[in-house]
Design an enzyme around this catalytic site. Structure first.
Site, PDB file in Angstrom:
ATOM      1  N   ASP A  50     -12.048   9.629   8.320  1.00 57.45           N
ATOM      2  CA  ASP A  50     -11.571   9.272   6.977  1.00 57.45           C
ATOM      3  C   ASP A  50     -12.269   8.001   6.504  1.00 57.45           C
ATOM      4  OD1 ASP A  50     -10.104   9.742   4.706  1.00 57.45           O
ATOM      5  OD2 ASP A  50      -8.254   8.841   5.458  1.00 57.45           O
ATOM      6  N   GLY A 109       0.835  -1.200   0.000  1.00 61.01           N
ATOM      7  CA  GLY A 109       0.000   0.000   0.000  1.00 61.01           C
ATOM      8  C   GLY A 109       0.862   1.239   0.000  1.00 61.01           C
ATOM      9  N   GLY A 119       2.555   7.750   3.421  1.00 57.68           N
ATOM     10  CA  GLY A 119       3.740   6.907   3.411  1.00 57.68           C
ATOM     11  C   GLY A 119       3.419   5.609   2.712  1.00 57.68           C
ATOM     12  N   LYS A 120       3.788   4.479   3.312  1.00 54.00           N
ATOM     13  CA  LYS A 120       3.536   3.188   2.667  1.00 54.00           C
ATOM     14  C   LYS A 120       3.327   2.090   3.702  1.00 54.00           C
ATOM     15  CE  LYS A 120       8.544   2.722   2.059  1.00 54.00           C
ATOM     16  NZ  LYS A 120       9.647   2.618   1.067  1.00 54.00           N
ATOM     17  N   VAL A 121       2.760   0.990   3.231  1.00 61.87           N
ATOM     18  CA  VAL A 121       2.555  -0.186   4.073  1.00 61.87           C
ATOM     19  C   VAL A 121       3.330  -1.341   3.454  1.00 61.87           C
ATOM     20  CG1 VAL A 121       0.900  -1.810   5.040  1.00 61.87           C
ATOM     21  CG2 VAL A 121       0.271   0.601   4.811  1.00 61.87           C
TER      22      VAL A 121
END
Length: 340
Positions: A153, A39, A44-46
Site C-alpha cells: 500500500d 486520521g 477505522g481511525k487514528v
C-alpha cells in the site's frame, strides 16, 4: 535472502499466536485521554491520545470489529511491531488491545502531514525534496523486503512527514502487508499505484469472479507503486487511473515500454530527463519478473530527473483524454476487498 524471509514469516505467525493469547480487553476512555482524531479511512481511525497513567502522547489506531477479522488485525499489528525498529518506519509501543467494538494498538506519534498533503496539484514538490523522500522510503522498503514481507500500500498518504521540507519521512500503515508468496485471487477496486498484474485480478462492476491466475505477493508490487509515487510527487499528476488496457494513459505508456525511444516518449513523461526515464522504465517494468529492486533508485539520485525547462500544464495533456491532477478530493483509498 529467501531463508531470512521464511524465518521472519514463521516469526510473524508465532507473534500473531502469542498476541492472540495475551490480547488484553480494555475500553479506550478508561486508559487513554483522547485529544483529537488525526486520521480516518476505511480501516477505522487514528486518535491522538495520552496514556492516563504515564502521560505519554501517542497515536492510537482503532479498527472496528464489524469490518475487520481478528487475524487481519493481528497480522497488521505483528508486522508493524516486527518492522518498527527501522528509522524510516513508524514505531510501535507494543500496546495492543480489544474493546467491545474495536481492536487497537498504540504507535509513535508523528506530528505533521502526510506526503499527499504537500503535493502541489499540477506542480508536485521540488526535485531535491523528492529525492530525500525517495532515499528514505527505498531504505524502508528494502528492510521490509529483506524480512520476507511486502507492504502492498505504498502511496503518498502512507508516507508521513516529520518536517515541512521532507528532510525526514516515515512509512506507515501495514494494513495490507503480507508475507511474500501469499496468493491473492481477486481484489475489488483499483488504485493508480497498483501494478498491472494486480489490476488483472480486479473484479469489474457486476463481476463475481476473475479468469486471471492468482497473483503472488512479491516485492515487485511495491517497486511498481514506488515508481508511480515518484511520478506523482514530481509532477502533481497521477500517470493513469488504473493499469488496464481500457486506460488510455496507461496503454500509451505500456506501448512505449515495448520499444522505448526518446523521440516517442508519451506527453505526460516529456518533462523527465533520459536518466529519469531509464529509472522509470526499470521501476515500472511491465514484466514483474524483470522489474528492478527498489534500491536501484540510489544510482539515479545523483542525476537530474526534470528537464531544465519544464513543459507547461497544457503541454502535458494528451489529446486522447484527460489526466487527473493531484488534489484533496482525489485522495486514494485502500483496497475494498480481497481474497487470498
Amino acid at each position: 535472502m529467501i531463508e531470512l524471509g521464511l524465518a521472519d514469516g514463521s516469526l510473524i505467525d508465532e507473534l500473531m499466536e502469542l498476541t492472540a493469547q495475551s490480547l488484553s480487553h480494555l475500553e479506550i476512555k478508561e486508559h487513554f485521554n483522547i485529544i483529537k482524531e488525526i486520521g480516518r479511512g476505511k480501516y477505522g481511525k487514528v486518535l491522538l491520545v495520552t496514556h492516563r497513567c504515564r502521560g505519554t502522547p501517542m497515536a492510537l489506531k482503532v479498527i472496528p470489529k464489524a469490518s475487520t477479522k481478528l487475524q487481519g488485525f493481528l497480522r497488521e499489528y505483528c508486522i508493524s511491531l516486527h518492522l518498527s525498529g527501522h528509522p524510516c518506519i513508524v514505531g510501535l509501543f507494543g500496546i495492543a488491545f480489544q474493546s467491545n467494538d474495536h481492536y487497537g494498538f498504540a504507535q509513535e506519534l508523528v506530528i505533521g502531514r502526510d506526503l499527499f498533503a504537500v503535493i502541489q496539484p499540477k506542480v508536485g514538490i521540488p526535485e531535491c525534496a523528492v529525492k530525500r523522500c525517495v532515499l528514505q522510503i527505498a531504505s524502508a522498503l528494502e528492510f521490509i523486503h529483506e524480512h520476507g514481507l511486502v507492504h502492498r500500500d505504498i502511496k503518498p498518504e502512507n508516507i508521513l512527514l516529520l518536517d515541512s521540507h521532507c528532510c525526514q519521512v516515515k512509512l506507515a500503515d501495514f494494513g495490507l502487508a503480507q508475507k511474500r508468496g501469499t496468493l491473492i485471487r481477486f481484489i475489488s477496486g483499483t488504485l493508480p499505484y497498483m501494478a498491472p498484474e494486480l489490476c488483472a485480478v480486479a473484479l469489474e462492476e457486476g463481476q463475481t469472479e476473475v479468469t486471471a491466475a492468482a497473483v503472488s505477493v512479491e516485492p515487485s508490487l511495491d517497486t511498481w507503486a514506488f515508481g508511480v509515487v515518484i511520478f506523482c510527487i514530481l509532477t502533481g499528476y497521477f500517470p493513469w487511473e488504473r493499469c488496464m488496457a481500457s486506460d488510455d494513459f496507461y496503454q500509451e505508456f505500456a506501448d512505449w515500454c515495448q520499444a522505448p525511444t526518446l523521440e516517442d516518449v508519451p506527453p505526460l513523461w516529456r518533462r523527465f530527463t533520459p536518466d529519469a526515464m531509464e529509472m522509470f522504465s526499470r521501476l515500472l517494468e511491465l514484466d514483474a519478473n524483470k522489474r528492478s529492486l527498489v534500491g536501484e533508485v540510489r544510482s539515479y539520485v545523483i542525476k537530474d530527473w526534470l528537464m531544465p525547462t519544464l513543459l507547461d500544464t497544457n503541454g502535458l495533456q494528451p489529446e486522447n483524454g484527460r489526466v487527473t491532477a493531484i488534489c484533496s478530493s482525489s485522495k486514494s483509498s485502500s483496497v475494498l476487498k480481497e481474497k487470498e
